[in-house]
Design an enzyme around this catalytic site. Structure first.
Site, PDB file in Angstrom:
ATOM      1  N   ALA A  74      -5.627 -10.472   5.826  1.00 49.06           N
ATOM      2  CA  ALA A  74      -5.143 -10.119   7.153  1.00 49.06           C
ATOM      3  C   ALA A  74      -6.285  -9.941   8.152  1.00 49.06           C
ATOM      4  CB  ALA A  74      -4.315  -8.839   7.057  1.00 49.06           C
ATOM      5  N   HIS A 118     -23.599  14.905   2.520  1.00 42.52           N
ATOM      6  CA  HIS A 118     -23.440  15.455   1.176  1.00 42.52           C
ATOM      7  C   HIS A 118     -22.404  16.584   1.201  1.00 42.52           C
ATOM      8  CE1 HIS A 118     -24.384  16.888  -2.815  1.00 42.52           C
ATOM      9  NE2 HIS A 118     -24.410  18.114  -2.318  1.00 42.52           N
ATOM     10  N   GLY A 148      -0.532 -17.206  -6.369  1.00 39.91           N
ATOM     11  CA  GLY A 148      -1.205 -17.670  -5.158  1.00 39.91           C
ATOM     12  C   GLY A 148      -0.209 -18.023  -4.068  1.00 39.91           C
ATOM     13  N   LYS A 154       0.833  -1.212   0.000  1.00 35.05           N
ATOM     14  CA  LYS A 154       0.000   0.000   0.000  1.00 35.05           C
ATOM     15  C   LYS A 154       0.866   1.260   0.000  1.00 35.05           C
ATOM     16  CE  LYS A 154      -2.382  -2.684  -0.453  1.00 35.05           C
ATOM     17  NZ  LYS A 154      -2.451  -4.138  -0.400  1.00 35.05           N
ATOM     18  N   GLY A 199       0.282 -14.427 -13.187  1.00 36.40           N
ATOM     19  CA  GLY A 199      -0.809 -14.412 -12.207  1.00 36.40           C
ATOM     20  C   GLY A 199      -1.416 -13.029 -12.091  1.00 36.40           C
TER      21      GLY A 199
HETATM   22  P1  FAD Z   1       1.466 -14.354   8.100  1.00 36.26           P
HETATM   23  O1  FAD Z   1       1.254 -12.910   8.015  1.00 36.26           O
HETATM   24  O2  FAD Z   1       2.035 -15.061   6.906  1.00 36.26           O
HETATM   25  O3  FAD Z   1       2.422 -14.595   9.347  1.00 36.26           O
HETATM   26  C1  FAD Z   1       2.924 -15.839   9.686  1.00 36.26           C
HETATM   27  C2  FAD Z   1       4.144 -15.649  10.567  1.00 36.26           C
HETATM   28  O4  FAD Z   1       4.505 -16.916  11.099  1.00 36.26           O
HETATM   29  C3  FAD Z   1       5.379 -15.125   9.833  1.00 36.26           C
HETATM   30  O5  FAD Z   1       5.945 -14.058  10.554  1.00 36.26           O
HETATM   31  C4  FAD Z   1       6.331 -16.323   9.805  1.00 36.26           C
HETATM   32  O6  FAD Z   1       7.691 -15.935   9.894  1.00 36.26           O
HETATM   33  C5  FAD Z   1       5.923 -17.047  11.064  1.00 36.26           C
HETATM   34  N1  FAD Z   1       6.199 -18.497  11.069  1.00 36.26           N
HETATM   35  C6  FAD Z   1       5.811 -19.406  10.145  1.00 36.26           C
HETATM   36  N2  FAD Z   1       6.187 -20.651  10.538  1.00 36.26           N
HETATM   37  C7  FAD Z   1       6.812 -20.506  11.724  1.00 36.26           C
HETATM   38  C8  FAD Z   1       7.402 -21.408  12.645  1.00 36.26           C
HETATM   39  N3  FAD Z   1       7.391 -22.729  12.448  1.00 36.26           N
HETATM   40  N4  FAD Z   1       7.987 -20.895  13.748  1.00 36.26           N
HETATM   41  C9  FAD Z   1       7.995 -19.565  13.989  1.00 36.26           C
HETATM   42  N5  FAD Z   1       7.426 -18.664  13.168  1.00 36.26           N
HETATM   43  C10 FAD Z   1       6.841 -19.141  12.061  1.00 36.26           C
HETATM   44  N6  FAD Z   1      -4.325  -9.040   3.025  1.00 36.26           N
HETATM   45  C11 FAD Z   1      -5.225  -8.080   3.288  1.00 36.26           C
HETATM   46  O7  FAD Z   1      -6.149  -8.298   4.074  1.00 36.26           O
HETATM   47  N7  FAD Z   1      -5.139  -6.831   2.709  1.00 36.26           N
HETATM   48  C12 FAD Z   1      -4.140  -6.525   1.835  1.00 36.26           C
HETATM   49  O8  FAD Z   1      -4.075  -5.396   1.332  1.00 36.26           O
HETATM   50  C13 FAD Z   1      -3.172  -7.522   1.545  1.00 36.26           C
HETATM   51  N8  FAD Z   1      -2.162  -7.248   0.700  1.00 36.26           N
HETATM   52  C14 FAD Z   1      -1.218  -8.189   0.478  1.00 36.26           C
HETATM   53  C15 FAD Z   1      -0.183  -7.893  -0.388  1.00 36.26           C
HETATM   54  C16 FAD Z   1       0.799  -8.812  -0.650  1.00 36.26           C
HETATM   55  C17 FAD Z   1       1.923  -8.463  -1.584  1.00 36.26           C
HETATM   56  C18 FAD Z   1       0.749 -10.093   0.008  1.00 36.26           C
HETATM   57  C19 FAD Z   1       1.823 -11.118  -0.218  1.00 36.26           C
HETATM   58  C20 FAD Z   1      -0.282 -10.417   0.865  1.00 36.26           C
HETATM   59  C21 FAD Z   1      -1.280  -9.464   1.101  1.00 36.26           C
HETATM   60  N9  FAD Z   1      -2.356  -9.748   1.946  1.00 36.26           N
HETATM   61  C22 FAD Z   1      -3.300  -8.788   2.182  1.00 36.26           C
HETATM   62  C23 FAD Z   1      -2.508 -11.066   2.619  1.00 36.26           C
HETATM   63  C24 FAD Z   1      -2.039 -10.980   4.070  1.00 36.26           C
HETATM   64  O9  FAD Z   1      -0.708 -10.569   4.097  1.00 36.26           O
HETATM   65  C25 FAD Z   1      -2.193 -12.340   4.739  1.00 36.26           C
HETATM   66  O10 FAD Z   1      -3.530 -12.793   4.600  1.00 36.26           O
HETATM   67  C26 FAD Z   1      -1.864 -12.251   6.213  1.00 36.26           C
HETATM   68  O11 FAD Z   1      -0.548 -11.815   6.401  1.00 36.26           O
HETATM   69  C27 FAD Z   1      -2.068 -13.609   6.889  1.00 36.26           C
HETATM   70  O12 FAD Z   1      -1.758 -13.488   8.229  1.00 36.26           O
HETATM   71  P2  FAD Z   1      -1.273 -14.728   9.090  1.00 36.26           P
HETATM   72  O13 FAD Z   1      -1.104 -14.224  10.478  1.00 36.26           O
HETATM   73  O14 FAD Z   1      -2.152 -15.877   8.861  1.00 36.26           O
HETATM   74  O15 FAD Z   1       0.151 -15.164   8.481  1.00 36.26           O
HETATM   75  P1  AMP Z   2      -4.363 -14.625  -5.936  1.00 34.71           P
HETATM   76  O1  AMP Z   2      -5.002 -15.937  -5.555  1.00 34.71           O
HETATM   77  O2  AMP Z   2      -5.294 -13.442  -5.850  1.00 34.71           O
HETATM   78  O3  AMP Z   2      -3.047 -14.398  -5.264  1.00 34.71           O
HETATM   79  O4  AMP Z   2      -4.042 -14.746  -7.492  1.00 34.71           O
HETATM   80  C1  AMP Z   2      -3.223 -15.718  -8.074  1.00 34.71           C
HETATM   81  C2  AMP Z   2      -3.560 -15.746  -9.552  1.00 34.71           C
HETATM   82  O5  AMP Z   2      -2.600 -16.525 -10.232  1.00 34.71           O
HETATM   83  C3  AMP Z   2      -4.935 -16.347  -9.852  1.00 34.71           C
HETATM   84  O6  AMP Z   2      -5.646 -15.465 -10.702  1.00 34.71           O
HETATM   85  C4  AMP Z   2      -4.601 -17.655 -10.559  1.00 34.71           C
HETATM   86  O7  AMP Z   2      -5.575 -18.024 -11.509  1.00 34.71           O
HETATM   87  C5  AMP Z   2      -3.278 -17.313 -11.219  1.00 34.71           C
HETATM   88  N1  AMP Z   2      -2.448 -18.467 -11.573  1.00 34.71           N
HETATM   89  C6  AMP Z   2      -2.278 -19.593 -10.850  1.00 34.71           C
HETATM   90  N2  AMP Z   2      -1.413 -20.448 -11.490  1.00 34.71           N
HETATM   91  C7  AMP Z   2      -1.031 -19.822 -12.639  1.00 34.71           C
HETATM   92  C8  AMP Z   2      -0.147 -20.153 -13.734  1.00 34.71           C
HETATM   93  N3  AMP Z   2       0.515 -21.306 -13.772  1.00 34.71           N
HETATM   94  N4  AMP Z   2       0.009 -19.256 -14.733  1.00 34.71           N
HETATM   95  C9  AMP Z   2      -0.661 -18.074 -14.696  1.00 34.71           C
HETATM   96  N5  AMP Z   2      -1.511 -17.723 -13.725  1.00 34.71           N
HETATM   97  C10 AMP Z   2      -1.691 -18.562 -12.691  1.00 34.71           C
END
Ligand code: FAD
Ligand code: AMP
Length: 472
Positions: free
Chosen positions: A327, A451, A278, A57, A187
């Site tokens: 998140a 508004h 994904g 963001k 993707g």
């Molecule tokens: P995570 O945030 O993945 O945290 C897991 C933690 O566990 C990590 O710190 C990892 O190091 C730790 N861990 C794992 N295994 C172990 C272990 N065995 N021992 C100790 N520590 C461990 N979601 C939104 O809602 N809004 C958004 O705008 C958004 N934007 C995103 C943009 C990007 C580029 C990405 C990649 C994701 C985005 N997401 C967004 C998704 C969001 O980041 C995840 O859904 C969220 O972080 C999941 O939270 P979590 O606590 O399940 O896991």
């Molecule tokens: P998201 O689930 O929002 O992170 O998006 C992942 C995207 O990647 C989805 O739109 C999937 O359909 C796409 N995707 C998954 N596998 C492939 C692949 N092999 N080539 C191109 N796109 C893919």
């Protein structure tokens, strides 16, 4: 060896929130996380804070500001010539936001007396009423209750393994030190489109290869169509039904061989390739087999509606379990589990989780899409209103898109709300509230909306369900 009421594994939005809520409820709590930043220091907050929601963001905002100054301000009578950006400064700003928030979690842990442990955690087995949890490089701890919140990692495409330099995941794509000339993204999901938008705005030619024949299938079809039109107009080259066959690196470039939707062989040469196909649940090395923790075929911890696993007093929340990888969903499950452990009635309704794409235009939705309602044979009515007819949107100079409200034909209960347009990410919350309180479209229609405000578009869409929108 220290004993705790609750040990949380993972300090992402699922884990750190579960830990804070547990401590608030008087439970002795430890949270173990292994994430380290580039300086080798522990960095709490998981994917979301370190390489996900927040840094993406930050860059989306910076790059959009650049685009606005370069292209949109002239319509306001403001001219700026020779507009430049300083990428190093942009990245430093993003990193500062991340480090401020990660140290914020350290403070929150201190304030709430959560013991924070650094290292990889592993479930070792049962000892009386306790679970034994190993911490790599540290002491073993014992817990009456374990919350697994280990999140997810980027899915690897076998034909395009990450090298961290030219073929990268979300983490690499948030840290390019130079704007790529040609960026290919495999993707076109939420992550691919957000990151692709950042680099397009900063001057890269961006091509997205999406395997599915439909664009953003999780969103309402009408919204997806509008989004595809808008993104294509901005210059994103989006190929649907694309099959990536092989990826080869040659002299600092990445050659991608793929077949288009018609089966015709194509080739692209990029200086950077982002693979955003994904994410997979992160249960590797957690000791699931040792303790008999049940995982599904996707490696996710199998849980019930209350995030209980098959093992006594072992819960799992967030990306590591079923449901949308978001998140806010992870955090809400974290709160629910902490409250259940404390003997309260925890609850998390997965039918009202908002989905958001922070592209421009922004896209947000909650509840059912029109295609889902059709498939399940639900009789519905629809009301729609465009931002173009809204004074605030016009003043902002951002009046593309619409709000669409779907309501049950008989009961008028709102079943789904779909927004594409300015501040959709903020506007969706009133729809979430409406759905959570089982509101009817008439309820929304009879509420006074300020508004001029963008929220009037939601109001008018609610009025439109009953064919009585005023301004169209
Ligand atoms: P995570 O945030 O993945 O945290 C897991 C933690 O566990 C990590 O710190 C990892 O190091 C730790 N861990 C794992 N295994 C172990 C272990 N065995 N021992 C100790 N520590 C461990 N979601 C939104 O809602 N809004 C958004 O705008 C958004 N934007 C995103 C943009 C990007 C580029 C990405 C990649 C994701 C985005 N997401 C967004 C998704 C969001 O980041 C995840 O859904 C969220 O972080 C999941 O939270 P979590 O606590 O399940 O896991
Ligand atoms: P998201 O689930 O929002 O992170 O998006 C992942 C995207 O990647 C989805 O739109 C999937 O359909 C796409 N995707 C998954 N596998 C492939 C692949 N092999 N080539 C191109 N796109 C893919």
């Amino acid at each position: 060896m220290a004993d705790f009421d609750v040990v949380v594994i993972g300090a992402g939005p699922g884990g750190y929130v579960a830990a804070i809520r547990s401590a608030q409820l008087g439970l002795s709590t430890a949270c173990i996380d292994e994430w380290k930043n580039a300086q080798g220091k522990q960095s709490l907050g998981g994917t979301c804070l370190n390489v996900g929601c927040i840094p993406s963001k930050a860059l989306l905002e910076s790059s959009e500001n650049f685009e606005r100054v370069s292209h949109d301000f002239s319509a306001h009578g403001i001219t700026a010539s020779d507009v430049q950006y300083d990428l190093a400064k942009m990245l430093a700003r993003k990193d500062k936001i991340v480090s401020d928030f990660t140290s914020g979690i350290v403070q929150l842990f201190k304030k709430n007396k959560v013991t924070s442990l650094l290292g990889r955690a592993q479930l070792l087995g049962r000892e009386g009423d306790f679970w034994r949890v190993g911490v790599e490089g540290g002491e073993e701890v014992r817990a009456k209750h374990v919350v697994i919140a280990t999140g997810s990692t980027p899915r690897v495409l076998p034909q395009a393994p990450f090298d961290g330099i030219n073929i990268v995941d979300n983490s690499g794509a948030l840290s390019f030190t130079q704007t790529p000339k040609h960026l290919v993204v495999i993707g076109a999901g939420v992550i691919g489109l957000e990151l692709g938008s950042v680099w397009r705005r900063l001057g890269a030619e961006v091509t997205l290869l999406e395997a599915l024949p439909t664009f953003i299938p999780v969103a309402d079809e009408q919204v997806s169509k509008e989004a595809l039109r808008a993104f294509t107009k901005q210059g994103l080259k989006i190929h649907l039904g694309a099959q990536v066959n092989s990826v080869a690196q040659e002299a600092g470039t990445v050659k991608i061989s793929w077949r288009d939707a018609q089966g015709v062989a194509q080739e692209l040469v990029a200086d950077k390739l982002v693979v955003a196909v994904g994410r997979v649940a992160n249960t590797l090395g957690l000791g699931a087999e040792t303790v008999g923790l049940k995982l599904d075929n996707g490696g996710r911890v199998v849980v019930d509606d209350h995030c209980r696993s098959n093992l006594p007093n072992v819960y799992a929340v967030g990306d590591v379990v079923r449901g949308p990888m978001l998140a806010h969903k992870a955090s809400e499950e974290g709160v629910m589990v902490a409250e259940l452990i404390a003997g309260q009635a925890g609850h998390c309704d997965l039918s009202v989780v908002p989905g958001i794409m922070y592209t421009a235009p922004e896209i947000a939705w909650v509840g059912k899409t029109e295609q889902q309602l059709k498939e399940s044979g639900v009789s519905y009515k629809s009301g729609q209103f465009p931002f173009m007819a809204n004074g605030r949107a016009r003043s902002l100079g951002d009046a593309s898109g619409f709000v669409k409200i779907l309501a049950d034909t008989k009961s008028d209960r709102i079943l789904g709300v779909h927004i594409i347009g300015p501040m959709a990410s903020e506007l969706i919350q009133q729809a979430v509230l409406a759905l959570a309180f089982s509101a009817s479209s008439e309820d929304l229609a009879r509420i006074i909306h300020a508004h001029p405000s963008l929220s009037e578009v939601v109001h008018e869409a609610a009025l439109a369900v009953d064919k009585r929108a005023i301004h169209i």
